[in-house]
Design a protein around this motif. Structure first.
Motif, mmCIF file in Angstrom:
data_model
loop_
_atom_site.group_PDB
_atom_site.id
_atom_site.type_symbol
_atom_site.label_atom_id
_atom_site.label_comp_id
_atom_site.label_asym_id
_atom_site.label_seq_id
_atom_site.Cartn_x
_atom_site.Cartn_y
_atom_site.Cartn_z
ATOM 1 N N GLY A 246 0.762 -1.234 0.000
ATOM 2 C CA GLY A 246 0.000 0.000 0.000
ATOM 3 C C GLY A 246 0.797 1.291 0.000
ATOM 4 O O GLY A 246 0.207 2.377 -0.032
ATOM 5 N N PHE A 247 2.129 1.219 0.040
ATOM 6 C CA PHE A 247 2.918 2.455 -0.006
ATOM 7 C C PHE A 247 2.773 3.116 -1.372
ATOM 8 O O PHE A 247 2.713 2.450 -2.410
ATOM 9 C CB PHE A 247 4.400 2.164 0.254
ATOM 10 C CG PHE A 247 4.749 2.058 1.713
ATOM 11 C CD1 PHE A 247 5.076 3.190 2.446
ATOM 12 C CD2 PHE A 247 4.737 0.830 2.356
ATOM 13 C CE1 PHE A 247 5.399 3.102 3.790
ATOM 14 C CE2 PHE A 247 5.056 0.722 3.700
ATOM 15 C CZ PHE A 247 5.389 1.865 4.422
ATOM 16 N N GLU A 248 2.721 4.444 -1.348
ATOM 17 C CA GLU A 248 2.669 5.231 -2.573
ATOM 18 C C GLU A 248 3.846 6.187 -2.608
ATOM 19 O O GLU A 248 4.313 6.659 -1.562
ATOM 20 C CB GLU A 248 1.360 6.027 -2.640
ATOM 21 C CG GLU A 248 0.115 5.155 -2.688
ATOM 22 C CD GLU A 248 -1.165 5.965 -2.783
ATOM 23 O OE1 GLU A 248 -1.071 7.208 -2.947
ATOM 24 O OE2 GLU A 248 -2.250 5.372 -2.687
ATOM 25 N N SER A 249 4.337 6.482 -3.798
ATOM 26 C CA SER A 249 5.458 7.405 -3.942
ATOM 27 C C SER A 249 5.018 8.814 -3.591
ATOM 28 O O SER A 249 3.998 9.305 -4.090
ATOM 29 C CB SER A 249 6.012 7.358 -5.360
ATOM 30 O OG SER A 249 6.604 6.100 -5.621
ATOM 31 N N SER A 250 5.810 9.460 -2.734
ATOM 32 C CA SER A 250 5.541 10.845 -2.361
ATOM 33 C C SER A 250 6.385 11.791 -3.194
ATOM 34 O O SER A 250 5.925 12.838 -3.638
ATOM 35 C CB SER A 250 5.828 11.047 -0.868
ATOM 36 O OG SER A 250 5.681 12.391 -0.489
ATOM 37 N N SER A 251 7.649 11.416 -3.414
ATOM 38 C CA SER A 251 8.538 12.193 -4.274
ATOM 39 C C SER A 251 9.716 11.310 -4.658
ATOM 40 O O SER A 251 9.994 10.300 -4.014
ATOM 41 C CB SER A 251 9.027 13.471 -3.586
ATOM 42 O OG SER A 251 9.861 13.147 -2.483
ATOM 43 N N VAL A 252 10.397 11.689 -5.721
ATOM 44 C CA VAL A 252 11.569 10.954 -6.179
ATOM 45 C C VAL A 252 12.706 11.949 -6.344
ATOM 46 O O VAL A 252 12.625 12.861 -7.157
ATOM 47 C CB VAL A 252 11.307 10.217 -7.509
ATOM 48 C CG1 VAL A 252 12.564 9.484 -7.965
ATOM 49 C CG2 VAL A 252 10.141 9.255 -7.369
ATOM 50 N N GLU A 253 13.738 11.791 -5.513
ATOM 51 C CA GLU A 253 14.937 12.614 -5.648
ATOM 52 C C GLU A 253 15.891 11.907 -6.604
ATOM 53 O O GLU A 253 15.570 10.885 -7.197
ATOM 54 C CB GLU A 253 15.570 12.834 -4.273
ATOM 55 C CG GLU A 253 14.648 13.491 -3.262
ATOM 56 C CD GLU A 253 14.247 14.902 -3.636
ATOM 57 O OE1 GLU A 253 15.007 15.540 -4.387
ATOM 58 O OE2 GLU A 253 13.177 15.354 -3.204
ATOM 59 N N SER A 254 17.110 12.435 -6.744
ATOM 60 C CA SER A 254 18.049 11.876 -7.712
ATOM 61 C C SER A 254 18.418 10.433 -7.387
ATOM 62 O O SER A 254 18.585 9.609 -8.281
ATOM 63 C CB SER A 254 19.310 12.746 -7.781
ATOM 64 O OG SER A 254 19.896 12.865 -6.496
ATOM 65 N N PHE A 255 18.538 10.113 -6.084
ATOM 66 C CA PHE A 255 18.964 8.776 -5.704
ATOM 67 C C PHE A 255 17.916 8.010 -4.910
ATOM 68 O O PHE A 255 18.005 6.801 -4.787
ATOM 69 C CB PHE A 255 20.256 8.850 -4.873
ATOM 70 C CG PHE A 255 21.419 9.420 -5.623
ATOM 71 C CD1 PHE A 255 22.016 8.715 -6.655
ATOM 72 C CD2 PHE A 255 21.901 10.673 -5.315
ATOM 73 C CE1 PHE A 255 23.088 9.243 -7.360
ATOM 74 C CE2 PHE A 255 22.973 11.214 -6.011
ATOM 75 C CZ PHE A 255 23.568 10.505 -7.038
ATOM 76 N N GLU A 256 16.938 8.694 -4.351
ATOM 77 C CA GLU A 256 16.006 8.048 -3.438
ATOM 78 C C GLU A 256 14.554 8.306 -3.828
ATOM 79 O O GLU A 256 14.220 9.351 -4.385
ATOM 80 C CB GLU A 256 16.227 8.557 -2.001
ATOM 81 C CG GLU A 256 17.561 8.162 -1.406
ATOM 82 C CD GLU A 256 17.699 8.675 0.020
ATOM 83 O OE1 GLU A 256 16.916 9.577 0.407
ATOM 84 O OE2 GLU A 256 18.581 8.190 0.738
#
Length: 203
Positions: A185-195
């Protein structure tokens, strides 16, 4: 500490420990709430952890640092462990006690009855009324379905303890881990360059 965006939809419910199951290698595994008796077996699991499986500096590499890290997270958070109760002679079973970097003997990873701690998952509180999730499975037991049971057991324990919001960070290219987190159930909150930052709501 960032105040992440959380899904409106609640995930779960999740089964709370104790949870018994047979992994894909036929080993009998139990997910248990972490107690004082698990501390030394946890130390040994991390002392023998494959350095290539460490992410974001965790788990620490030296035994003295492992002990200090465990002291902190076990006192502050909610923790569960995966225990091999089958007494199997898996590859890489723990060696006999040996001198550690702080002069003490390393602990036996079992409880003296053939059991072995093979995984650990934790929910550590932050300053925004949420908790950070981290999960570790010993390399001898990866790919056997233990991580999925362990994270679900941890979230079930978190539900039982009244936790509402959970977040984590994962290396962007770690696709198996991202898939595991999305499956519960986890959803992406943000995507940085490495994480990739991911969030989940329990309540």
């Amino acid at each position: 500490m960032a105040d992440y965006d959380y899904p409106e939809e609640v995930s779960g419910p999740f089964e709370a420990p104790p949870i018994a199951f047979t992994d894909k290698e036929g080993r009998e595994i139990e997910v248990q709430v972490c107690e004082d008796e698990h501390f030394e077996p946890l130390v040994e699991m991390y002392v023998t952890f494959d350095p290539s499986d460490r992410a974001q500096g965790l788990p620490p590499a030296r035994e003295s640092r492992v002990r200090s890290w465990l002291d902190t997270i076990l006192n502050e958070g909610q923790d569960v462990v995966a225990v091999d109760v089958s007494g199997s002679d898996a590859p890489g079973d723990q060696p006999e006690a040996s001198a550690s970097d702080d002069g003490r003997e390393s602990a036996d990873s079992g409880s003296g009855n053939g059991e072995r701690v093979v995984g650990h998952a934790t929910l550590v509180p932050d300053e925004n009324d949420a908790v950070e999730l981290a999960i570790f499975v010993h390399q001898d037991y990866q790919g056997a379905g233990i991580g999925s049971k362990l994270i679900r057991g941890l979230l079930g324990h978190g539900e039982r303890e009244g936790i509402e919001k959970v977040w984590l960070t994962v290396e962007r290219w770690n696709h198996p881990a991202v898939h595991l987190y999305e499956s519960v159930g986890f959803e992406s909150s943000s995507v940085e360059s490495f994480e990739r930052e991911m969030t989940l709501r329990l309540r």
